[in-house]
Scaffold this motif. Sequence first.
Motif, mmCIF file in Angstrom:
data_model
loop_
_atom_site.group_PDB
_atom_site.id
_atom_site.type_symbol
_atom_site.label_atom_id
_atom_site.label_comp_id
_atom_site.label_asym_id
_atom_site.label_seq_id
_atom_site.Cartn_x
_atom_site.Cartn_y
_atom_site.Cartn_z
ATOM 1 N N GLY A 143 0.736 -1.295 0.172
ATOM 2 C CA GLY A 143 -0.121 -0.045 0.036
ATOM 3 C C GLY A 143 0.886 1.184 -0.166
ATOM 4 O O GLY A 143 0.583 2.085 -0.716
ATOM 5 N N MET A 144 1.940 1.246 1.017
ATOM 6 C CA MET A 144 2.784 2.644 0.927
ATOM 7 C C MET A 144 3.633 2.500 -0.441
ATOM 8 O O MET A 144 3.858 3.849 -1.001
ATOM 9 C CB MET A 144 3.890 2.248 2.039
ATOM 10 C CG MET A 144 3.464 2.972 3.334
ATOM 11 S SD MET A 144 2.503 4.452 3.254
ATOM 12 C CE MET A 144 3.956 5.451 2.532
ATOM 13 N N GLU A 145 3.929 1.515 -1.123
ATOM 14 C CA GLU A 145 4.626 1.449 -2.573
ATOM 15 C C GLU A 145 3.689 2.011 -3.304
ATOM 16 O O GLU A 145 4.195 2.958 -4.503
ATOM 17 C CB GLU A 145 5.013 0.191 -2.708
ATOM 18 C CG GLU A 145 5.899 0.220 -4.157
ATOM 19 C CD GLU A 145 7.151 0.639 -3.800
ATOM 20 O OE1 GLU A 145 8.429 0.544 -4.515
ATOM 21 O OE2 GLU A 145 7.860 0.737 -2.453
ATOM 22 N N ALA A 146 2.447 1.949 -3.415
ATOM 23 C CA ALA A 146 1.455 2.498 -4.333
ATOM 24 C C ALA A 146 1.402 3.962 -4.071
ATOM 25 O O ALA A 146 1.231 4.612 -5.321
ATOM 26 C CB ALA A 146 0.094 1.795 -4.005
ATOM 27 N N ILE A 147 1.412 4.461 -2.842
ATOM 28 C CA ILE A 147 1.651 5.873 -2.765
ATOM 29 C C ILE A 147 3.037 6.300 -3.354
ATOM 30 O O ILE A 147 2.829 7.682 -4.021
ATOM 31 C CB ILE A 147 1.579 6.377 -1.185
ATOM 32 C CG1 ILE A 147 0.071 5.630 -0.654
ATOM 33 C CG2 ILE A 147 1.706 7.622 -0.840
ATOM 34 C CD1 ILE A 147 -0.075 6.032 0.806
ATOM 35 N N PHE A 148 3.935 5.749 -3.289
ATOM 36 C CA PHE A 148 5.317 6.050 -3.769
ATOM 37 C C PHE A 148 5.195 6.257 -5.240
ATOM 38 O O PHE A 148 5.978 7.188 -5.905
ATOM 39 C CB PHE A 148 6.339 5.300 -3.408
ATOM 40 C CG PHE A 148 7.586 5.784 -3.720
ATOM 41 C CD1 PHE A 148 8.591 6.827 -2.895
ATOM 42 C CD2 PHE A 148 8.289 5.539 -4.999
ATOM 43 C CE1 PHE A 148 9.578 7.514 -3.096
ATOM 44 C CE2 PHE A 148 9.617 6.148 -5.357
ATOM 45 C CZ PHE A 148 10.253 7.036 -4.422
ATOM 46 N N ASP A 149 4.512 5.308 -5.867
ATOM 47 C CA ASP A 149 4.125 5.146 -7.512
ATOM 48 C C ASP A 149 3.274 6.599 -7.623
ATOM 49 O O ASP A 149 3.872 7.248 -8.617
ATOM 50 C CB ASP A 149 3.628 4.117 -7.947
ATOM 51 C CG ASP A 149 4.465 2.699 -7.509
ATOM 52 O OD1 ASP A 149 5.621 2.998 -7.441
ATOM 53 O OD2 ASP A 149 4.040 1.676 -7.853
ATOM 54 N N ARG A 150 2.342 6.779 -6.952
ATOM 55 C CA ARG A 150 1.622 8.142 -7.162
ATOM 56 C C ARG A 150 2.439 9.439 -6.995
ATOM 57 O O ARG A 150 2.451 10.186 -7.760
ATOM 58 C CB ARG A 150 0.332 8.065 -6.191
ATOM 59 C CG ARG A 150 -0.443 9.280 -6.616
ATOM 60 C CD ARG A 150 -1.396 9.223 -7.888
ATOM 61 N NE ARG A 150 -2.455 8.019 -7.639
ATOM 62 C CZ ARG A 150 -3.404 8.324 -7.191
ATOM 63 N NH1 ARG A 150 -3.974 9.522 -6.500
ATOM 64 N NH2 ARG A 150 -4.490 7.326 -7.267
ATOM 65 N N PHE A 151 3.251 9.418 -5.948
ATOM 66 C CA PHE A 151 4.166 10.431 -5.766
ATOM 67 C C PHE A 151 4.967 10.530 -6.818
ATOM 68 O O PHE A 151 5.214 11.783 -7.324
ATOM 69 C CB PHE A 151 4.777 10.213 -4.530
ATOM 70 C CG PHE A 151 5.955 11.096 -4.204
ATOM 71 C CD1 PHE A 151 5.627 12.584 -3.832
ATOM 72 C CD2 PHE A 151 7.390 10.608 -4.530
ATOM 73 C CE1 PHE A 151 6.957 13.232 -3.587
ATOM 74 C CE2 PHE A 151 8.315 11.340 -4.038
ATOM 75 C CZ PHE A 151 8.229 12.618 -3.886
ATOM 76 N N GLY A 152 5.689 9.552 -7.482
ATOM 77 C CA GLY A 152 6.817 9.793 -8.752
ATOM 78 C C GLY A 152 5.918 10.257 -9.871
ATOM 79 O O GLY A 152 6.555 11.225 -10.483
ATOM 80 N N LYS A 153 4.673 10.016 -10.146
ATOM 81 C CA LYS A 153 3.919 10.245 -11.324
ATOM 82 C C LYS A 153 3.715 11.761 -11.171
ATOM 83 O O LYS A 153 3.678 12.582 -11.935
ATOM 84 C CB LYS A 153 2.727 9.413 -11.373
ATOM 85 C CG LYS A 153 3.116 8.144 -12.010
ATOM 86 C CD LYS A 153 1.861 7.291 -12.182
ATOM 87 C CE LYS A 153 2.070 5.853 -12.473
ATOM 88 N NZ LYS A 153 0.742 5.218 -12.435
ATOM 89 N N TRP A 154 3.364 12.072 -9.914
ATOM 90 C CA TRP A 154 3.140 13.633 -9.434
ATOM 91 C C TRP A 154 4.524 14.519 -9.877
ATOM 92 O O TRP A 154 4.385 15.310 -10.693
ATOM 93 C CB TRP A 154 2.590 13.804 -8.191
ATOM 94 C CG TRP A 154 2.365 15.267 -7.601
ATOM 95 C CD1 TRP A 154 1.479 16.052 -7.831
ATOM 96 C CD2 TRP A 154 3.315 15.997 -6.956
ATOM 97 N NE1 TRP A 154 1.549 17.333 -7.294
ATOM 98 C CE2 TRP A 154 2.668 17.246 -6.713
ATOM 99 C CE3 TRP A 154 4.575 15.751 -6.587
ATOM 100 C CZ2 TRP A 154 3.401 18.307 -6.116
ATOM 101 C CZ3 TRP A 154 5.233 16.850 -5.806
ATOM 102 C CH2 TRP A 154 4.600 18.175 -5.616
#
Length: 495
Positions: free
Chosen positions: A264-275
Amino acid sequence: MQILSQGTRHVNRKSVALTALGVAVCAVGLYGVANAQLSTEKPRASPGKERGDLTWGTCDRPDLPVQKGVECGTLKVPVDWAEPQSETVALRAYRWKAADQSKRKGTILNFPSGPGEAGDIAFADLRQHLPGYDLIALDPRGVEQSAPLNCTADKALKIPQVPPTDSRRFHALAKDQSSFWSTCATAPAGLKNHMDAYSNARDAEALRKAMRLERINVHGFSYGTLTAERYLGLYGDHVNGSVLESVMDPTQSRRAFVTSAARGMEAIFDRFGKWCAKETSCALHGKDVASVFRTAQKKADAGQIPGSLHSKPWSAATVTGYFEVTAPSSFKEAAEGLKKLSEGKNPMPGEGKPGQDQTPKSVPFPDPIVCSDFDLSAGTVGQARHDLKATRKAAPVLGFSTNASHYTATCLSGPRPAEGSSKPVTSRSDHPTMLLSNTLDPATPHTWADRVAGQLRHKAVPVKTDQVGHGGGLDDPQTKRKVVAYMDQANRAGR
């Protein structure tokens, strides 16, 4: 879980020393539940004379004033519900009546987040989003003014965010944790081993009976959803609407717990990277954010970052913890902080060297309560190694969720899980339970709500909000409309 507290109140991590991020089987008959005494003439709440008695008065909580209009009371219940005539514990109760009693819709029993939050933590939000209800709650066992669990601060500070994976350090940790748990105490002493969700659910039923309420509604947030789930399974026949937000799944194994949280945290990091790739305001715009993150972790492990993060020296784990704390509320702040860390700078203003903070000898420390409800102890160094391998596979960049992995170290010693603690969620209510989750939650991944929905089957109404964060679903207009409509319908049908 205590990780990220909802709304206006957060655990003081420097003094409390460290919540991870700052997250029996059959009903026992209630003994001697007397009528509620509703007088508010006394200047402060005082314990009832008998178990089951409930007296009300003004509130005198020293750490945080309660909302204007909230009354406080004290309810005596058995320490051990399996021995209902055993010694008692005094629990703090809260009540906030709806402004217009002639238009009152019903009563909402709140189960707070944590473990560690006071029973009234969500009252302001509930009054804002669901006006017209009386609100009631208890401080859970071992929390705030319900016989708080206190532990030695310096030993609490030494609990690692991720258990070590070499034999020597792991065995030293196991020894330290055994010593740590011996420093933890409650008053009465026996409560230390009876702080589980089933016990809290039975306390809540004692509150309902003492207040002579035939029908109630239930609200639970984060760790509070666990007690709400047990309440629905034991006493749901008294419940109209039930709304659980940021849902806990009691059936998870330790390995599933840490890997799902890491994923779940890695998914947030992925969204962060796209942002960051899209937004020029990102301090890491145009950079490989994963590479920057790994550089920060390497410098931290090499001792090249001064100061600390909430009294913990910088390491790969604290860099992950920093991202877990900052990213859900501000991608911009997380990017600026990771940039400084990758440059060998401390992004936390005012943080000195580890151990420089003035920390009291003993502090309220509710984290071990989790061990009453989940079998999370890593147990052996081999299990710790396999856990870390699994979390790194689930989260290739972050490596783990410090919030989840922290408990596998904490629970090496402490209360054992209550009997039946891993049983699936059930409900005796005639009405389905609404399960609110966010697509990207740093504490309770939406997959936990999905699993509970599968356990409740036709008695579940899943609602997912597309946002990053722990809680806050009712701030989304579309989600709020669904909740309000559901509650109105459940209370009309329950009359």
